[in-house]
Scaffold this motif. Structure first.
Motif, short mmCIF file in Angstrom:
data_model
loop_
_atom_site.label_atom_id
_atom_site.label_comp_id
_atom_site.label_asym_id
_atom_site.label_seq_id
_atom_site.Cartn_x
_atom_site.Cartn_y
_atom_site.Cartn_z
N PHE A 52 2.59 -9.85 -0.71
CA PHE A 52 1.82 -8.80 -0.05
C PHE A 52 2.15 -7.43 -0.64
O PHE A 52 1.25 -6.59 -0.83
N GLY A 53 3.43 -7.22 -0.96
CA GLY A 53 3.81 -5.95 -1.59
C GLY A 53 3.16 -5.77 -2.94
O GLY A 53 2.75 -4.66 -3.31
N ARG A 54 3.04 -6.85 -3.70
CA ARG A 54 2.36 -6.77 -5.00
C ARG A 54 0.89 -6.40 -4.81
O ARG A 54 0.35 -5.58 -5.57
N TYR A 55 0.24 -7.00 -3.81
CA TYR A 55 -1.17 -6.68 -3.55
C TYR A 55 -1.32 -5.20 -3.18
O TYR A 55 -2.21 -4.50 -3.68
N VAL A 56 -0.45 -4.72 -2.28
CA VAL A 56 -0.52 -3.32 -1.86
C VAL A 56 -0.26 -2.39 -3.04
O VAL A 56 -0.90 -1.33 -3.17
N SER A 57 0.68 -2.76 -3.91
CA SER A 57 0.96 -1.91 -5.06
C SER A 57 -0.23 -1.84 -6.00
O SER A 57 -0.58 -0.76 -6.50
N TYR A 58 -0.88 -2.97 -6.26
CA TYR A 58 -2.07 -2.96 -7.10
C TYR A 58 -3.17 -2.11 -6.45
O TYR A 58 -3.82 -1.28 -7.11
N ALA A 59 -3.40 -2.32 -5.15
CA ALA A 59 -4.44 -1.57 -4.45
C ALA A 59 -4.13 -0.08 -4.44
O ALA A 59 -5.02 0.76 -4.63
N GLY A 60 -2.86 0.29 -4.20
CA GLY A 60 -2.49 1.69 -4.21
C GLY A 60 -2.72 2.34 -5.56
O GLY A 60 -3.22 3.47 -5.65
N PHE A 61 -2.36 1.64 -6.64
CA PHE A 61 -2.58 2.18 -7.98
C PHE A 61 -4.08 2.36 -8.25
O PHE A 61 -4.49 3.39 -8.81
N VAL A 62 -4.87 1.38 -7.88
CA VAL A 62 -6.32 1.46 -8.11
C VAL A 62 -6.92 2.65 -7.38
O VAL A 62 -7.70 3.43 -7.94
N VAL A 63 -6.55 2.83 -6.11
CA VAL A 63 -7.11 3.93 -5.32
C VAL A 63 -6.61 5.28 -5.83
O VAL A 63 -7.38 6.25 -5.94
N LEU A 64 -5.32 5.36 -6.17
CA LEU A 64 -4.74 6.62 -6.65
C LEU A 64 -5.38 7.04 -7.98
O LEU A 64 -5.92 8.14 -8.10
N ALA A 65 -5.32 6.17 -8.97
CA ALA A 65 -5.82 6.53 -10.29
C ALA A 65 -7.35 6.63 -10.30
O ALA A 65 -7.92 7.57 -10.86
N GLY A 66 -8.02 5.66 -9.67
CA GLY A 66 -9.48 5.67 -9.67
C GLY A 66 -10.06 6.82 -8.86
O GLY A 66 -11.06 7.42 -9.27
N GLY A 67 -9.45 7.13 -7.71
CA GLY A 67 -9.95 8.25 -6.91
C GLY A 67 -9.82 9.58 -7.64
O GLY A 67 -10.74 10.41 -7.63
N ALA A 68 -8.66 9.80 -8.29
CA ALA A 68 -8.48 11.04 -9.05
C ALA A 68 -9.46 11.11 -10.22
O ALA A 68 -10.02 12.18 -10.52
N ALA A 69 -9.68 9.99 -10.90
CA ALA A 69 -10.62 9.97 -12.01
C ALA A 69 -12.04 10.28 -11.53
O ALA A 69 -12.81 10.97 -12.22
N PHE A 70 -12.41 9.78 -10.36
CA PHE A 70 -13.74 10.04 -9.81
C PHE A 70 -13.93 11.54 -9.57
O PHE A 70 -14.99 12.10 -9.86
#
Length: 750
Positions: free
Chosen positions: A153-171
Motif C-alpha cells: 500500500f505504501g508503494r502505491y501511495v508513493s507512486y500516486a503521490g509522485f504522479v500527482v506532485l510532478a504531473g500537477g506542477a507540470a500542468f
C-alpha cells in the motif's frame, strides 16, 4: 478536408502507440525479482553420499543474512553451519555438518533480490533414499501478512503521490499558468507532496520487517532500521526524502512568486501567443524557465530513486534501462498527474479563473507527447522483461500486463472522447463570440441613442433644477431677512421696555435711598434683561450638516453591501451558465472517466512491480524442466552436475546448459555438456566453450574445448583438474555470429 482527417489520424496513432506502450504504463521497469534457477543437490534429487555443502543459484544477485539459508534434517534440526557464502556470480552456498545420516533434508531460503524484493522458498533432497520428515516450512514469506500489505500500500501511495506532485506542477507550468493561484490546484499538488513524503517514511520504517521476519513488532526495531540504511534501497529512500525537501521549496515558489506573476495572464489566451513577448515580461519568463528546469531536475531525481534501486538497476543493459526508466516515470507523471489536475480544475476552479479550451488543448499535446514517450520506453522494457510472446499468456506477469494493455486502451478511447468535447467547446466558443459581437454592436448603438436622449433630458432637468434652486434660494433669503427683521424689532421693543422699567425703578430707589448706586444697579439689570431677551444663536445649520453626513455614511455602506451582493449573484449566475454548458459537462464526465481508469491502472502497475517477471519465471521453469529431463535421460549421473539457464538476447537465444563432471576429483575427468531449448528438447548451437578457475589458488581460467557428439551434446575426455577445491565452471554459449553469453556456477572438486 485535411483539417477534418488530420485530428482523426493523429488520434488513431495515439491509440496505437498507447496500446503498444501499455507494456510499460506505470513504474514497472525491467529485469525483476530473483528466482531460484538451480541448486546442488537439485530439488528432489537422491544422492549416494552426504554433500559437504548446499548451493543455490538465483537469476540475479541477492542479499543474504545469517539465517537466509537453512538446512533441516528429517527431525527438523538444523544441520548447516556458518553463514552463507557467495563463491561466485549468483551462486550462494552454505556448508553442512559432516556425517549426515540417510534421509530427506529440507532447504529453506529467505533472501532479498537485487531489485529490493524479498524471495522465499523451500525444497528437499535425499541422501541414500527418501524418508519421512517432520519439517513443515510455511509458505508465507516476509512479504505476506499485514506488513507485506502495508508495504504494498505504501508503494502505491508513493507512486500516486509522485504522479500527482510532478504531473500537477507540470500542468500548471506548461498548460495553465493561472492555475498557480487556484486553491484547489494548490491543495492537489501539496497533497501529492505530503502523500509521497509520508509513504517514503513509512516504507523506510517497514523495510526491515518486510525483508526479514514480517512481524509488526519489528517495524520499530532501530537495529533493523540501521541495517536498512546500509542497503541500496535504504539509501534510495533517504535520497528521496532529501529531494522532497527541495520539492517543498519548488512548491513554495510555484504558488508564491509565480502565482503573483500569473495574475496578469489571460486565462484563455490563444495557444499561438504562448511564450510571446507580452506574457508578463522578462522576469516572468526567467522565473518560468527556472521553475521548469529546477522542477525537471527534482522530478528526475525522484524518479531515479526508483530506477536505481529496483528492477531497472539489474539485468540486461542496466546502464540503459535506468535512464529509460526515469524518462518512463516522468512521462507517466505528466500524463496521469496532468489529467488529475485538469479534472480538479474543471470541477473546482472559481468563476473568475476558469480553465479554458486553450489550456485543455495544451494538455492534449502534452499527453500525446507523453504517450509517445511511453510507447518507445515501454517496447524496450517489455523486451527486457518478458523476452518472448509466450510470456504474455504463460506467466502471471504477462497476464497482468495484458490487463494493463486493456486499461490503457480504454483510457485512450475515453481521451479521444475528451478531445471531441474540447473541439465542440471551441466551436461553441467561436459561434458564441460571433453572436456576442453582433449583440454588442447592436447594444452599443442602442446605448448610444439612449445616452444622447438621456443627455438631453439631463440637461433640461439640470436647467429646471437650477431655476428651482435659485428661486428657492431667493425665497429662503427673503424669509430669513423677514425673520431677522421681526426678531430685531421684538428685541428692540423688549429692550425699551426693560429700560423704561429700570428707569422707573431707579427713580423710585433714588427717591427712597437718594444714592447713586441705584443707577449702577439699574444699568446692570438693563444689561441682564437685554441678555435675557437675546435669542440664542441658531444651530440648525450644524445639525442639518451632521445629519446629512451620517446619512451619506450609511448610504456608502449600503452601496458596498449591495455591490458585493450583486457581484456574488453575478458569479453564481456565470457558474450556473458555465455548468449548464453541455460541452463543458461532457468534457468533465470524460475526464472523470479517464481519471477513474488511471486509478485502476496505477493499482495494476503496483501489483506488477511486486510480481516475478515473465523472463525470470520462464527461466526458472526451464531450469526445473532441464533438471528433470537430465535425471530421466541419464544426464547428471556424474559426480558433479551443474544446470544453468542462459539467454543471449538474440533469436532462439534462450535455453539451459548442463555440465556433468566425472569423477570430479583432482586429475583426469570426463566432461559432458548438454544444451536444451526452453521446452527441454536438445538443440545445437554454433559454439560452446568451458573455462575452469580456482580463485583461491589463483589458478585458471583453464580452457576446455569439448567435441560435438550429437544434437545438443558435447564431451571432452581427460580434462585435467590439478587440485581439489571450489572451482568456478564458466560456460560460454554462442547462438549466432553476434549473440553469446557466459554463465557460471561453482563446483566442489575432490
Amino acid at each position: 478536408m485535411t483539417q477534418t482527417i488530420a485530428p482523426r489520424v493523429r488520434t488513431l496513432v495515439l491509440l496505437f502507440l498507447a496500446v503498444a506502450g501499455a507494456l510499460l504504463a506505470g513504474a514497472a521497469p525491467v529485469s525483476a525479482h530473483a528466482a531460484l534457477t538451480g541448486s546442488d543437490p537439485a530439488q528432489g534429487a537422491v544422492v549416494d553420499t552426504a554433500p559437504s555443502q548446499v548451493s543455490l543459484t538465483f537469476s540475479e544477485p541477492i542479499a543474504v543474512g545469517d539465517d537466509s539459508v537453512r538446512v533441516l534434517d528429517p527431525k527438523g534440526e538444523r544441520v548447516d553451519k556458518g553463514d552463507p557464502a557467495n563463491p561466485s556470480g549468483t551462486t550462494y552456498s552454505v556448508r553442512l555438518v559432516s556425517g549426515l545420516p540417510d534421509g530427506t533434508y529440507t532447504v529453506a531460503y529467505q533472501v532479498v533480490s537485487a531489485d529490493s524484493h524479498p524471495v522465499a522458498g523451500a525444497f528437499t533432497f535425499s541422501i541414500g533414499a527418501p524418508s519421512e520428515t517432520t519439517v513443515s516450512v510455511s509458505a508465507q514469506g516476509s512479504d505476506d501478512g499485514l506488513v507485506g500489505w502495508l508495504y504494498g500500500f505504501g508503494r502505491y501511495v508513493s507512486y500516486a503521490g509522485f504522479v500527482v506532485l510532478a504531473g500537477g506542477a507540470a500542468f500548471v507550468l506548461a498548460c495553465w499558468a493561472p492555475g498557480a493561484r487556484v486553491r484547489a490546484v494548490q491543495r492537489l499538488v501539496v497533497s501529492g507532496w505530503l502523500a509521497l513524503t509520508a509513504a517514503t517514511l513509512g516504507l523506510l520504517m517497514l523495510r526491515g520487517s518486510y525483508t526479514t521476519s514480517g512481524k509488526v513488532g519489528d517495524v520499530f526495531d532501530l537495529e533493523l532500521l540501521g541495517d536498512v540504511l546500509q542497503t541500496k534501497t535504504g539509501a534510495a529512500l533517504v535520497s528521496r526524502l532529501l529531494l522532497l525537501a527541495a520539492a517543498a521549496l519548488f512548491i513554495a515558489v510555484l504558488f508564491g512568486a509565480y502565482a503573483r506573476t500569473a495574475d496578469a495572464v489571460e486565462p484563455d489566451r490563444d495557444a499561438e501567443d504562448d511564450g510571446g513577448d507580452d506574457d508578463g515580461g522578462p522576469d516572468k519568463r526567467d522565473l518560468t524557465l527556472g521553475l521548469a528546469l529546477g522542477g525537471t531536475v527534482v522530478a528526475a531525481g525522484l524518479a531515479a530513486s526508483w530506477a536505481m534501486s529496483e528492477h531497472a538497476s539489474q539485468g540486461l543493459q542496466a546502464g540503459v534501462a535506468m535512464p529509460v526508466d526515469v524518462v518512463h516515470l516522468l512521462a507517466v507523471a505528466a500524463w496521469l498527474g496532468g489529467l488529475t489536475a485538469l479534472l480538479v480544475a474543471l470541477y473546482r476552479a472559481p468563476v473568475e479563473t476558469p480553465v479554458g479550451r486553450d489550456a485543455v488543448r495544451r494538455f492534449s499535446r502534452l499527453a500525446f507527447g507523453s504517450v509517445v514517450t511511453l510507447a518507445v520506453t515501454g517496447v524496450y522494457q517489455s523486451w527486457r522483461q518478458l523476452g518472448s510472446w509466450s510470456a504474455f499468456t504463460d506467466t502471471r506477469y504477462g497476464q497482468l500486463l495484458l490487463v494493463k494493455i486493456a486499461l490503457v486502451a480504454v483510457m485512450v478511447a475515453v481521451a479521444f472522447l475528451s478531445r471531441r468535447w474540447t473541439q465542440r467547446l471551441a466551436d461553441a466558443r467561436v459561434s458564441e463570440a460571433a453572436e456576442e459581437a453582433e449583440r454588442t454592436e447592436a447594444t452599443e448603438r442602442a446605448e448610444e441613442a439612449v445616452r444622447a436622449e438621456e443627455a438631453e433630458r439631463t440637461e433640461e432637468a439640470v436647467r429646471a433644477e437650477e431655476a428651482v434652486r435659485v428661486k428657492a434660494t431667493v425665497r429662503a433669503k427673503e424669509a430669513v431677512r423677514a425673520k431677522e427683521a421681526v426678531r430685531a424689532e421684538a428685541t428692540e421693543r423688549a429692550k425699551e421696555a426693560v429700560r423704561a422699567e429700570a428707569t422707573k425703578r431707579a427713580e423710585e430707589e433714588k427717591q427712597l435711598a437718594g444714592t447713586a448706586p441705584a443707577e449702577a444697579s439699574g444699568a446692570s439689570e438693563v444689561s441682564e434683561a437685554s441678555m435675557a431677551v437675546e435669542p440664542p444663536k441658531a444651530s440648525g445649520a450644524s445639525d442639518a450638516f451632521d445629519a446629512e453626513k451620517a446619512e451619506a455614511g450609511q448610504g456608502s455602506v449600503r452601496a458596498a453591501q449591495l455591490a458585493r451582493q450583486r457581484a456574488a449573484a453575478e458569479a453564481a449566475r456565470q457558474k450556473r451558465l458555465r455548468d449548464a454548458d453541455p460541452n463543458r459537462f461532457g468534457l468533465r464526465r470524460s475526464v472523470l472517466a479517464e481519471a477513474g481508469v488511471a486509478v485502476v491502472l496505477l493499482a495494476v502497475t503496483t501489483v506488477l512491480t511486486q510480481t516475478e517477471p515473465g523472463r525470470t519465471e520462464q527461466d526458472a521453469r526451464a531450469a526445473t524442466a532441464a533438471s528433470s529431463s537430465a535425471s530421466a535421460t541419464g544426464q547428471g549421473s556424474g559426480a558433479v552436475s551443474l544446470t544453468m539457464p542462459f539467454d543471449t538476447g538474440g533469436k532462439s537465444g534462450k535455453g539451459v546448459v548442463s555440465i556433468d563432471l566425472d569423477p570430479a576429483q583432482a586429475g583426469d575427468n570426463a566432461l559432458h555438456v548438454y544444451v536444451e531449448g526452453p521446452d527441454g528438447t536438445p538443440v545445437d548451437v554454433p559454439e560452446v566453450k568451458i573455462a575452469l578457475t580456482l580463485a583461491a589458488q589463483n589458478i585458471g581460467p583453464l580452457p576446455v574445448a569439448p567435441d560435438h557428439v550429437t544434437t545438443g551434446h558435447w564431451s571432452a575426455s581427460r580434462v585435467q583438474i590439478p587440485m581439489a577445491g571450489d572451482w568456478k565452471v564458466e560456460v560460454t554459449v554462442r547462438t549466432s555470429d553476434i549473440d553469446q553469453v557466459t554463465v557460471s556456477k561453482n563446483a566442489q572438486i575432490g
